[in-house]
Structure formats: structure tokens, C-alpha cells
Design a protein around this motif. Structure first.
Motif, PDB file in Angstrom:
ATOM      1  N   THR A  57       0.799  -1.806  -0.299  1.00 26.85           N
ATOM      2  CA  THR A  57      -0.165  -0.149   0.543  1.00 26.85           C
ATOM      3  C   THR A  57       1.315   1.170  -0.022  1.00 26.85           C
ATOM      4  N   GLY A  58       2.374   1.073   0.683  1.00 26.40           N
ATOM      5  CA  GLY A  58       2.759   2.336   0.750  1.00 26.40           C
ATOM      6  C   GLY A  58       3.461   1.766  -0.623  1.00 26.40           C
ATOM      7  N   SER A  59       3.964   1.725  -1.851  1.00 30.11           N
ATOM      8  CA  SER A  59       4.980   1.391  -2.884  1.00 30.11           C
ATOM      9  C   SER A  59       3.994   1.487  -4.194  1.00 30.11           C
ATOM     10  N   SER A  60       2.929   0.921  -3.747  1.00 32.84           N
ATOM     11  CA  SER A  60       1.604   1.291  -5.405  1.00 32.84           C
ATOM     12  C   SER A  60       1.083   2.135  -5.568  1.00 32.84           C
ATOM     13  N   LEU A  61       0.127   2.147  -3.916  1.00 25.40           N
ATOM     14  CA  LEU A  61      -1.077   3.742  -4.260  1.00 25.40           C
ATOM     15  C   LEU A  61      -0.749   4.792  -4.579  1.00 25.40           C
ATOM     16  N   PRO A  62       0.557   5.352  -3.911  1.00 24.75           N
ATOM     17  CA  PRO A  62       1.176   7.140  -4.220  1.00 24.75           C
ATOM     18  C   PRO A  62       1.587   6.531  -5.578  1.00 24.75           C
ATOM     19  N   LEU A  63       2.264   6.246  -6.542  1.00 26.74           N
ATOM     20  CA  LEU A  63       2.712   5.744  -7.374  1.00 26.74           C
ATOM     21  C   LEU A  63       1.861   6.032  -8.257  1.00 26.74           C
ATOM     22  N   CYS A  64       0.539   4.907  -8.269  1.00 25.37           N
ATOM     23  CA  CYS A  64      -0.743   5.472  -9.296  1.00 25.37           C
ATOM     24  C   CYS A  64      -1.457   6.506  -9.087  1.00 25.37           C
ATOM     25  N   TRP A  65      -1.585   7.249  -7.849  1.00 26.35           N
ATOM     26  CA  TRP A  65      -2.092   8.494  -8.006  1.00 26.35           C
ATOM     27  C   TRP A  65      -1.302   8.822  -8.674  1.00 26.35           C
ATOM     28  N   ILE A  66       0.212   8.981  -7.678  1.00 24.33           N
ATOM     29  CA  ILE A  66       1.004  10.753  -8.898  1.00 24.33           C
ATOM     30  C   ILE A  66       1.197  10.246 -10.694  1.00 24.33           C
ATOM     31  N   LEU A  67       1.282   9.190 -10.492  1.00 24.27           N
ATOM     32  CA  LEU A  67       1.118   9.234 -12.067  1.00 24.27           C
ATOM     33  C   LEU A  67       0.185   9.560 -13.100  1.00 24.27           C
ATOM     34  N   ALA A  68      -1.443   9.381 -11.697  1.00 22.25           N
ATOM     35  CA  ALA A  68      -2.745   9.793 -12.855  1.00 22.25           C
ATOM     36  C   ALA A  68      -2.408  10.773 -13.183  1.00 22.25           C
ATOM     37  N   GLY A  69      -1.678  11.710 -12.077  1.00 22.03           N
ATOM     38  CA  GLY A  69      -1.952  13.681 -12.091  1.00 22.03           C
ATOM     39  C   GLY A  69      -0.849  14.360 -12.797  1.00 22.03           C
ATOM     40  N   VAL A  70       0.577  13.488 -12.519  1.00 15.12           N
ATOM     41  CA  VAL A  70       1.538  14.039 -13.323  1.00 15.12           C
ATOM     42  C   VAL A  70       1.237  13.754 -15.496  1.00 15.12           C
ATOM     43  N   THR A  71       0.071  12.480 -16.057  1.00 16.64           N
ATOM     44  CA  THR A  71       0.447  12.203 -16.327  1.00 16.64           C
ATOM     45  C   THR A  71      -1.827  12.401 -17.715  1.00 16.64           C
ATOM     46  N   GLY A  72      -2.123  12.759 -16.457  1.00 15.26           N
ATOM     47  CA  GLY A  72      -3.345  12.823 -16.924  1.00 15.26           C
ATOM     48  C   GLY A  72      -4.082  11.888 -17.480  1.00 15.26           C
ATOM     49  N   ASN A  73      -3.930  10.585 -17.245  1.00 16.54           N
ATOM     50  CA  ASN A  73      -4.048   9.559 -17.256  1.00 16.54           C
ATOM     51  C   ASN A  73      -4.754   8.736 -16.633  1.00 16.54           C
ATOM     52  N   LEU A  74      -6.613   8.359 -15.657  1.00 15.50           N
ATOM     53  CA  LEU A  74      -7.282   7.871 -15.027  1.00 15.50           C
ATOM     54  C   LEU A  74      -6.591   6.970 -15.464  1.00 15.50           C
ATOM     55  N   ALA A  75      -5.815   6.193 -15.967  1.00 12.60           N
ATOM     56  CA  ALA A  75      -5.910   4.387 -16.577  1.00 12.60           C
ATOM     57  C   ALA A  75      -5.057   4.343 -14.864  1.00 12.60           C
TER      58      ALA A  75
ATOM     59  N   SER B  76       3.933  15.674  -3.114  1.00 14.53           N
ATOM     60  CA  SER B  76       5.101  15.537  -1.816  1.00 14.53           C
ATOM     61  C   SER B  76       3.679  14.658  -0.694  1.00 14.53           C
ATOM     62  N   LEU B  77       2.810  14.656  -0.644  1.00 12.89           N
ATOM     63  CA  LEU B  77       2.132  14.453   0.507  1.00 12.89           C
ATOM     64  C   LEU B  77       1.887  12.924   0.455  1.00 12.89           C
ATOM     65  N   PHE B  78       1.491  12.564  -0.622  1.00 15.06           N
ATOM     66  CA  PHE B  78       1.694  10.943  -1.159  1.00 15.06           C
ATOM     67  C   PHE B  78       3.098  10.401  -0.555  1.00 15.06           C
ATOM     68  N   VAL B  79       3.796  11.388  -1.531  1.00 13.94           N
ATOM     69  CA  VAL B  79       4.902  10.491  -1.467  1.00 13.94           C
ATOM     70  C   VAL B  79       5.971  10.507   0.056  1.00 13.94           C
ATOM     71  N   LEU B  80       5.358  11.592   1.301  1.00  8.30           N
ATOM     72  CA  LEU B  80       5.792  11.041   2.576  1.00  8.30           C
ATOM     73  C   LEU B  80       5.187   9.943   2.865  1.00  8.30           C
ATOM     74  N   SER B  81       3.869   9.921   2.912  1.00 12.31           N
ATOM     75  CA  SER B  81       2.797   8.661   2.900  1.00 12.31           C
ATOM     76  C   SER B  81       3.007   7.960   2.542  1.00 12.31           C
ATOM     77  N   GLY B  82       4.011   7.635   1.576  1.00  9.77           N
ATOM     78  CA  GLY B  82       3.610   5.750   1.064  1.00  9.77           C
ATOM     79  C   GLY B  82       5.561   5.293   1.466  1.00  9.77           C
ATOM     80  N   VAL B  83       6.451   6.658   1.749  1.00  4.90           N
ATOM     81  CA  VAL B  83       7.691   6.218   2.496  1.00  4.90           C
ATOM     82  C   VAL B  83       7.476   5.577   3.941  1.00  4.90           C
TER      83      VAL B  83
END
Length: 463
Positions: free
Chosen positions: A319-337, A416-423
Motif C-alpha cells: 500500500t505504500g509502494s503502489s498506491l501513491p505511485l499510481c495516484w501521482i502518475l495519474a496526476g502528472v500524465t492526466g491518464n485516469l487508467a 509530495s504528501l503522497f510520497v511522504l505517506s508512501g515512504v
């Protein structure tokens, strides 16, 4: 072992029975009936919880103009309310029964939400509506947290020890599907009916369904508690004097702090930053719940075999490695996949964490006076989660000005908040490793067994 794995946890409820039941066939039949009835009751309660929290509550808070600090508060005050749990445990000890108190606490806590449905008709000034909702959530949570603590202790005595992982895994999976359908229905309704009537109807119906769930609680079987009537001081102090349970409390506190540093702003991020509709958020929940029906039950079976620690270690890291990464990628790419992918990871990770956390709490506490231990766990987790939630708003406010754009990538304070929580989540295995669990496998041994099983299957292209 194979026969046990294939049997239904509901059908095998009579093996083994709690020691204070002896071999009373009538009591064993009532246990089986209660385990089935608890799934039905939980389904009504799950709809209420989903329609008074998550995207519904966040959308309501957005409508009344809540600030980031108020978003952090409304997500964290339910955890602070868990401080009342030891007092509920003490009252249950005095009363000698948990069922009536559980139902009464639940009735008060859930009934208060009728005021949220009537909020637009109460004549409050606009600036007072968000604080009113925060206060309502806080007071309601005091009663609901107390009810939850007593219910956990009560059902811990009802469900046979060897079936806990499978039963609560199955129950959680079924409730996840019910919650999925509830979210889809609420999302569809909220997107098509005008504000605030849409929120009023959803919350009002939720209160009615909660009343049905409370009625079903009275039909549950309650075995005699195998515990003395402790003083308030014993209720508060005794669990901390047990070294292994104290280590479990420290792990639980760290975990809840790590999660709630970011979780209050996941749905606001979906709705406000990614511009998702309520229906899309409901679809995300539907994917997670559908996948969770499979993953939760399977993780429960794994926990029954290898113990809860290894399952928790895998789930918390995931939950720390996969979820924040997916949320961030959706934001920076604009891809809801990436959001839809995160729903699958959410089911996989939280399907492991939920039942394993609960079962490790039961395994780490003695049957005698167990309600005090569960109450102390609720208190410690609640205070830690509250601190994390309160910090989340100022942290987001701190991170927002630090956003930047580089190479076409737009980085925001949410990321940045998601990265902190993920770590922090990925490091949860450090305090977990100090908790002892009888006959538990080491995480590396679980991975070794998985690899051996995979190699035994063979690869189709091998000759």
C-alpha cells in the motif's frame, strides 16, 4: 488441512468452541447463526458507513466550503473519538453484557446523522456549516467507536480462533461488494440530482438502513464474557503491561499515523485535482470492492496458515509502494487508467491489511478481559491517526507552494504528501517485526514458499 481449507468458515463454526461454551450444541448452533447474521447486519451498516463518509462526505464538505484544515479534521476526528473506547469497555465490564450497549451506542452515533441530512433546513450561516459537520462527525464517532470496540470483543468471543482469518476475510469481502454497489448507487444519484437535495436523500436513507442493522444486532447470540469486571484503572493500564501487546500497540500507532498523513486528501485529490465525477469515484470503489471480494478471502486463508504478521508486512509495503505511485502518475500524465489500476492494488493491499490487523490484535490479547485490550488498541490507533490527520492539512499547505513544472510534468503539493505517506507506510515492517505471533512464518519464508510453488508449476515453454 486440505479439507479445512476447502470448508466454509460459516459451516465449521463449531470447531473449536470457546472454552466457556463447552460442548453445548445449542450454543454452537447459535454461533453459526450469528456468524451468518453478522454478514447481513454488516451489509446494512456498510451502506450507512459508505454514505456518511468517503466521497459522499467529502462532496458535502466541498459544497459547504470546507478549508484544507477542515478536511483534515473531518477525516481524523473519528480516530480521536476512539479515545472513548476504554470507557465503553469499562461500562461493558460493569454491565456484564456487550450486546445492549453496542446497539445503544450504535443507535446514538448513527441517528445523529439525521441532523446532517437536515443541515440545509437548519438556518445556519454558510460559514458555520462546515464546522457543524466536523462537530457532528466527532460526536457521532464517539458513540460509533465505542460500539465498534464492544462489537470486536464480542465477535472475537463468538468466532472460533482457527476460523477467524477465513471468516472475517469472507465477511470483509462480502461487505466490500455491498459497499461497491452502495457507492455506485450514491455516485449515480449525486451526479443526477441537484445539490443539496442529493446529499440529503443519500444521508437520510443511510440513517434508515442503519436502523435495520441495529435491529439485527439484537438477534445476535452473545456468549457469557470470560472476563472479570475490571476497574477503570485496570481497563486503561493492564494492556500496556503486557510486553507483546505493547509492541503491537506501537506498530498500530505508527501505521495509522503513516496512513492518515495523506488519506484525508485522496478523495479531494480525485474530485478537485483530477476532476473525477462522483460516478467515476464510485467506479473506482467498485473495482476495488470487486477485486477485494477475492483478495480478502484469499488473504484470510493465507493468514490462517502462515500467520498474520507476514500478511501485514506484505500488505503494508504494497500500500505504500503502489498506491501513491499510481495516484501521482495519474496526476502528472492526466491518464485516469492509473487510478483504475490503483483500485486493484488497493484491493490487494487492504485485503491483506484489514483482516490480518484485526486478527493479530485478537491473537496478541488474552481471552480474559479482551474488551480492555481491544479498547486500548482502538484508543492508541485513534490518537495516532488523529495526529496524522491533523498534520495532513498543514503539511499540504506547506507543500502546495513547492509545486513545479519540469519537462511537461506538473508536480503538486498533493504529490509530495503522497510520497511522504508512501515512504512511511513502506517502513511499517520495522515496528511490526518486534511483535510476536505464535507459529507465524517469517515474511521471507512466505516468499520462499510462493517461489517454490511457482517453480513447481513449471513454465509452459520449458521442455
Amino acid at each position: 488441512m486440505a479439507a479445512e481449507t476447502d470448508a466454509s468458515p460459516l459451516a465449521d463454526a463449531d470447531r473449536p468452541a470457546p472454552p466457556f461454551l463447552g460442548r453445548d450444541p445449542g450454543a454452537l448452533a447459535r454461533i453459526r447463526q450469528t456468524m451468518r447474521l453478522s454478514v447481513v447486519e454488516g451489509s446494512f451498516t456498510q451502506v450507512f458507513l459508505n454514505w456518511t463518509a468517503g466521497s459522499v462526505l467529502i462532496g458535502y464538505m466541498l459544497h459547504v466550503g470546507a478549508t484544507p484544515f477542515q478536511f483534515g479534521l473531518v477525516s481524523s476526528v473519528p480516530l480521536l473519538a476512539q479515545a472513548a473506547s476504554p470507557f465503553a469497555a469499562w461500562l461493558a465490564g460493569l454491565a456484564g453484557r456487550r450486546k445492549t450497549l453496542t446497539a445503544l451506542f450504535a443507535a446514538f452515533g448513527r441517528g445523529l446523522w439525521a441532523l446532517a441530512a437536515l443541515l440545509p433546513e437548519m438556518g445556519l450561516p454558510p460559514e458555520a456549516r462546515a464546522p457543524f459537520l466536523v462537530l457532528l462527525v466527532a460526536v457521532s464517532s464517539l458513540f460509533q467507536a465505542s460500539a465498534g470496540t464492544l462489537w470486536a470483543s464480542w465477535m472475537g468471543d463468538v468466532v472460533p480462533d482457527r476460523k477467524r482469518g477465513r471468516y472475517f476475510g469472507l465477511r470483509s469481502g462480502i461487505l466490500g461488494v455491498v459497499g461497491m454497489l452502495a457507492n455506485l448507487g450514491a455516485g449515480w444519484f449525486l451526479d443526477r440530482v441537484g445539490i443539496p437535495l442529493n446529499f440529503q436523500v443519500v444521508i437520510g436513507v443511510a440513517v434508515l438502513l442503519a436502523a435495520v442493522g441495529i435491529y439485527l444486532l439484537f438477534l445476535h447470540y452473545e456468549p457469557l464474557a470470560a472476563s472479570p469486571r475490571p476497574s477503570l484503572r485496570e481497563t486503561l493500564v493492564t494492556p500496556w503491561q503486557r510486553p507483546n501487546f505493547r509492541r503491537f500497540l506501537l506498530f498500530s500507532s505508527y501505521w495509522h499515523l503513516s496512513v492518515f498523513v495523506a488519506s484525508p486528501f485522496v478523495f479531494p485529490y480525485f474530485l478537485d485535482q483530477l476532476r473525477m465525477t462522483f460516478t467515476q469515484v464510485a467506479i473506482w470503489s467498485a473495482i476495488a470492492s470487486t477485486a477485494g471480494l477475492v483478495t480478502t478471502a484469499q488473504w484470510g486463508r493465507v493468514a490462517d496458515r502462515v500467520g498474520n504478521k507476514a500478511v501485514l508486512a506484505i500488505g503494508t509495503f504494497l500500500t505504500g509502494s503502489s498506491l501513491p505511485l499510481c495516484w501521482i502518475l495519474a496526476g502528472v500524465t492526466g491518464n485516469l487508467a492509473f487510478i483504475w489500476i490503483s483500485a486493484v492494488f488497493d484491493a490487494l493491499a487492504w485485503g491483506a491489511i484489514g483482516p490480518a490487523f484485526f486478527n493479530l490484535a485478537l491473537a496478541s490479547s488474552p481471552r480474559e478481559n479482551r474488551v480492555s485490550y481491544i479498547a486500548t488498541w482502538s484508543l492508541a490507533a485513534g490518537l495516532a491517526g488523529f495526529v496524522g490527520g491533523v498534520l495532513s492539512g498543514p503539511l499540504l499547505t506547506l507543500f502546495l507552494p513547492l509545486g513545479f513544472t519540469w519537462g511537461g510534468v506538473h508536480w503538486t503539493g498533493y504529490h509530495s504528501l503522497f510520497v511522504l505517506s508512501g515512504v512511511l507506510r513502506m517502513l511499517a515492517w520495522l515496528p511490526l517485526r518486534r511483535v510476536r505471533e505464535t507459529n507465524a512464518w517469517r515474511t521471507r519464508d512466505v516468499f520462499g514458499a510462493m517461489w517454490s510453488a511457482w517453480r513447481a508449476i513449471g513454465f509452459p515453454w520449458r521442455q
